[in-house]
Design a protein around this motif. Structure first.
Motif, PDB file in Angstrom:
ATOM      1  N   SER A 210     -25.656  48.782  47.187  1.00 48.62           N
ATOM      2  CA  SER A 210     -24.363  49.014  46.541  1.00 48.62           C
ATOM      3  C   SER A 210     -23.472  49.939  47.347  1.00 48.62           C
ATOM      4  O   SER A 210     -22.250  49.754  47.414  1.00 48.62           O
ATOM      5  N   CYS A 211     -24.062  50.935  47.970  1.00 50.20           N
ATOM      6  CA  CYS A 211     -23.293  51.890  48.764  1.00 50.20           C
ATOM      7  C   CYS A 211     -22.745  51.228  50.028  1.00 50.20           C
ATOM      8  O   CYS A 211     -21.548  51.289  50.317  1.00 50.20           O
ATOM      9  N   SER A 212     -23.617  50.568  50.790  1.00 53.08           N
ATOM     10  CA  SER A 212     -23.173  49.946  52.034  1.00 53.08           C
ATOM     11  C   SER A 212     -22.148  48.848  51.767  1.00 53.08           C
ATOM     12  O   SER A 212     -21.194  48.674  52.529  1.00 53.08           O
ATOM     13  N   LEU A 213     -22.331  48.106  50.666  1.00 54.40           N
ATOM     14  CA  LEU A 213     -21.404  47.023  50.355  1.00 54.40           C
ATOM     15  C   LEU A 213     -20.000  47.538  50.078  1.00 54.40           C
ATOM     16  O   LEU A 213     -19.009  46.892  50.440  1.00 54.40           O
ATOM     17  N   ALA A 214     -19.897  48.690  49.449  1.00 57.00           N
ATOM     18  CA  ALA A 214     -18.578  49.270  49.195  1.00 57.00           C
ATOM     19  C   ALA A 214     -17.868  49.575  50.510  1.00 57.00           C
ATOM     20  O   ALA A 214     -16.668  49.290  50.668  1.00 57.00           O
ATOM     21  N   PHE A 215     -18.598  50.142  51.464  1.00 56.48           N
ATOM     22  CA  PHE A 215     -18.014  50.429  52.774  1.00 56.48           C
ATOM     23  C   PHE A 215     -17.709  49.141  53.540  1.00 56.48           C
ATOM     24  O   PHE A 215     -16.648  49.025  54.172  1.00 56.48           O
ATOM     25  N   SER A 216     -18.620  48.179  53.513  1.00 57.51           N
ATOM     26  CA  SER A 216     -18.408  46.922  54.229  1.00 57.51           C
ATOM     27  C   SER A 216     -17.177  46.198  53.706  1.00 57.51           C
ATOM     28  O   SER A 216     -16.343  45.702  54.476  1.00 57.51           O
ATOM     29  N   ARG A 217     -17.078  46.112  52.390  1.00 58.01           N
ATOM     30  CA  ARG A 217     -15.965  45.391  51.770  1.00 58.01           C
ATOM     31  C   ARG A 217     -14.630  46.082  52.076  1.00 58.01           C
ATOM     32  O   ARG A 217     -13.642  45.429  52.428  1.00 58.01           O
ATOM     33  N   GLY A 218     -14.605  47.405  51.953  1.00 48.27           N
ATOM     34  CA  GLY A 218     -13.386  48.137  52.265  1.00 48.27           C
ATOM     35  C   GLY A 218     -13.009  48.012  53.732  1.00 48.27           C
ATOM     36  O   GLY A 218     -11.827  47.851  54.080  1.00 48.27           O
ATOM     37  N   ALA A 219     -14.010  48.080  54.608  1.00 47.66           N
ATOM     38  CA  ALA A 219     -13.760  47.938  56.044  1.00 47.66           C
ATOM     39  C   ALA A 219     -13.197  46.559  56.351  1.00 47.66           C
ATOM     40  O   ALA A 219     -12.233  46.413  57.121  1.00 47.66           O
ATOM     41  N   TRP A 220     -13.790  45.523  55.757  1.00 45.63           N
ATOM     42  CA  TRP A 220     -13.340  44.153  56.000  1.00 45.63           C
ATOM     43  C   TRP A 220     -11.879  43.979  55.595  1.00 45.63           C
ATOM     44  O   TRP A 220     -11.082  43.400  56.334  1.00 45.63           O
ATOM     45  N   ARG A 221     -11.515  44.500  54.444  1.00 46.00           N
ATOM     46  CA  ARG A 221     -10.131  44.356  53.985  1.00 46.00           C
ATOM     47  C   ARG A 221      -9.163  45.039  54.954  1.00 46.00           C
ATOM     48  O   ARG A 221      -8.142  44.455  55.330  1.00 46.00           O
ATOM     49  N   MET A 222      -9.470  46.254  55.370  1.00 56.48           N
ATOM     50  CA  MET A 222      -8.565  46.977  56.259  1.00 56.48           C
ATOM     51  C   MET A 222      -8.487  46.348  57.645  1.00 56.48           C
ATOM     52  O   MET A 222      -7.409  46.228  58.238  1.00 56.48           O
ATOM     53  N   LEU A 304     -14.452  36.071  51.194  1.00 59.28           N
ATOM     54  CA  LEU A 304     -13.261  35.222  51.148  1.00 59.28           C
ATOM     55  C   LEU A 304     -12.416  35.506  49.917  1.00 59.28           C
ATOM     56  O   LEU A 304     -11.240  35.108  49.865  1.00 59.28           O
ATOM     57  N   GLN A 305     -13.002  36.173  48.933  1.00 55.90           N
ATOM     58  CA  GLN A 305     -12.260  36.514  47.715  1.00 55.90           C
ATOM     59  C   GLN A 305     -11.600  37.887  47.802  1.00 55.90           C
ATOM     60  O   GLN A 305     -10.842  38.274  46.915  1.00 55.90           O
ATOM     61  N   VAL A 306     -11.892  38.636  48.860  1.00 55.96           N
ATOM     62  CA  VAL A 306     -11.268  39.943  49.046  1.00 55.96           C
ATOM     63  C   VAL A 306      -9.777  39.756  49.321  1.00 55.96           C
ATOM     64  O   VAL A 306      -9.376  38.851  50.049  1.00 55.96           O
ATOM     65  N   ASP A 307      -8.955  40.596  48.741  1.00 55.92           N
ATOM     66  CA  ASP A 307      -7.510  40.505  48.915  1.00 55.92           C
ATOM     67  C   ASP A 307      -7.123  40.966  50.314  1.00 55.92           C
ATOM     68  O   ASP A 307      -7.099  42.159  50.600  1.00 55.92           O
ATOM     69  N   VAL A 308      -6.846  40.001  51.187  1.00 51.65           N
ATOM     70  CA  VAL A 308      -6.388  40.296  52.543  1.00 51.65           C
ATOM     71  C   VAL A 308      -4.971  39.743  52.658  1.00 51.65           C
ATOM     72  O   VAL A 308      -4.784  38.536  52.821  1.00 51.65           O
TER      73      VAL A 308
END
Length: 382
Positions: A210-222, A304-308
């Motif tokens: 859960s911790c790493s996924l939060a960072f991965s997802r945020g990194a991917w979006r930015m 692919l569902q992340v808001d980019v």
């Protein structure tokens, strides 16, 4: 529910101009003499002098070590240790790209614990406390500033050694996006793709939580939102800041989940053909996404569902579209999209597969890899 043990070790200071706080932060650590590790390109850009001036203004003496090369070697580390010993330093500052920061960590290992870099290949092999470190990245790529690993190549065999220990974590990461504006276009491209690979690989590793996924997802979006912008408009400070934070967050994701097959495949390309790391990762990543998607396609669909908010970001939920999007980014960055263009001999893929199978990062890939499957990925990338 996936258990995890997240231990924040690095203070993160972010914003344009924060390099001027380097001296203040050094004083907070109670030091008087610092080794500043940098490279000729960063020195020429004037960034190293900004660090020296900030330290001097705060009453901290600095000694410069500029013997850093891309993919730092054991010879670079040994030379830096000699300078650090002669100056009796109390702090090490890595100011530059991932190479400068990794070299600074390598110097710290040997300065405080003795021996040679091979003694620390692996995790948790430092027996003594290490000097405090401050990382000042001038690229948006490796995320080394928030990782406890140093990647050092053996000067003779060219084998890349990942040497990690919690003691090697930086006390402070000083993120000043203004320092990244002067990067050459190619450096922006190579480091940016590497950071994107970090976000994508950490999202699907066997150790993800859960911790790493939060960072991965945020990194991917930015990273996905800003990469094309910094390529077209290098002076866009907002986009540069997004890339730098994204790379930093991806580094935190690595620290908590590790990497995968794309990095296992990239390292032999660097050691065998001299292909720079970012380019090697860029070619292999789309093929790894397709390979992994047969097992963890749903995880890629989440990305692919992340808001980019950019034109051209794939719609739908087909993981193949994610692989194509990465290839599109690589092409927009004016990097090669196949191994043939990089001069890789098709007859060498068997040995490359054997070498890739020895890479530690491959053990964290969500889908099992071995020499044969890794060879097939090289073949697909020709």
């Amino acid at each position: 529910m996936i258990p995890f043990d997240f231990q924040p070790r690095t203070r993160i200071v972010f914003g344009p101009g924060v390099v001027e706080r380097l001296g203040e932060l050094a004083v907070e650590l109670g030091v008087k003499r610092a080794l500043l590790v940098s490279d000729p390109g960063v020195i020429q850009a004037g960034h190293t002098q900004k660090g020296i001036d900030a330290l001097t203004a705060a009453g901290v003496e600095s000694v410069l070590f500029d013997g850093v090369q891309e993919n730092p070697t054991t010879a670079n580390v040994d030379a830096g240790v000699a300078v650090a010993k002669a100056a009796d330093v109390q702090l090490i500052v890595g100011l530059g790209g991932g190479s400068a920061m990794d070299c600074a960590k390598g110097i710290n290992f040997l300065l405080t614990n003795g021996g040679q870099m091979a003694d620390y290949w692996g995790v948790g092999k430092a027996h003594a406390e290490m000097l405090p470190m401050i990382a000042v990245p001038t690229t948006a790529g490796t995320g080394s500033e928030t990782q406890s690993f140093a990647l050092i190549s053996d000067a003779e065999t060219h084998v890349k050694m990942a040497c990690g220990d919690p003691k090697a974590s930086c006390k402070v990461a000083l993120l000043d996006p203004a320092l990244t504006v002067t990067q050459p276009q190619r450096v922006t491209a190579l480091t940016g793709i590497d950071a994107i690979a970090h976000a994508l690989e950490t999202f699907v590793t066997r150790r993800r939580n859960s911790c790493s996924l939060a960072f991965s997802r945020g990194a991917w979006r930015m990273l996905a939102s800003n990469f094309a912008t910094v390529l077209k408009d290098p002076t866009n400070l907002e986009a540069r800041g997004g890339m730098q934070l994204g790379a930093c967050f991806a580094g935190l994701a690595i620290e908590n989940s590790m990497l995968g097959a794309a990095h296992a495949l990239a390292n032999p390309l660097t050691s065998t053909y001299g292909i720079v790391h970012g380019q090697a990762v860029a070619v292999m990543l789309p093929h790894v996404i397709r390979y992994n998607a047969e097992l963890v396609g749903d995880w890629y669909r989440e990305l692919l569902q992340v808001d980019v908010p950019i034109a051209g970001f794939p719609s739908g939920d087909n993981p193949a579209a994610l692989a194509e999007f990465v290839t599109q980014l690589v092409a927009e960055a004016d990097l090669a999209t196949d191994l043939t263009a990089l001069g890789v001999d098709p007859a060498s893929t068997t040995q490359l597969g054997v070498d890739a199978a020895k890479q530690w990062t491959g053990t964290f890939n969500p889908r099992e890899v071995d020499a044969a499957s890794l060879k097939s990925l090289y073949d697909a990338a020709l």
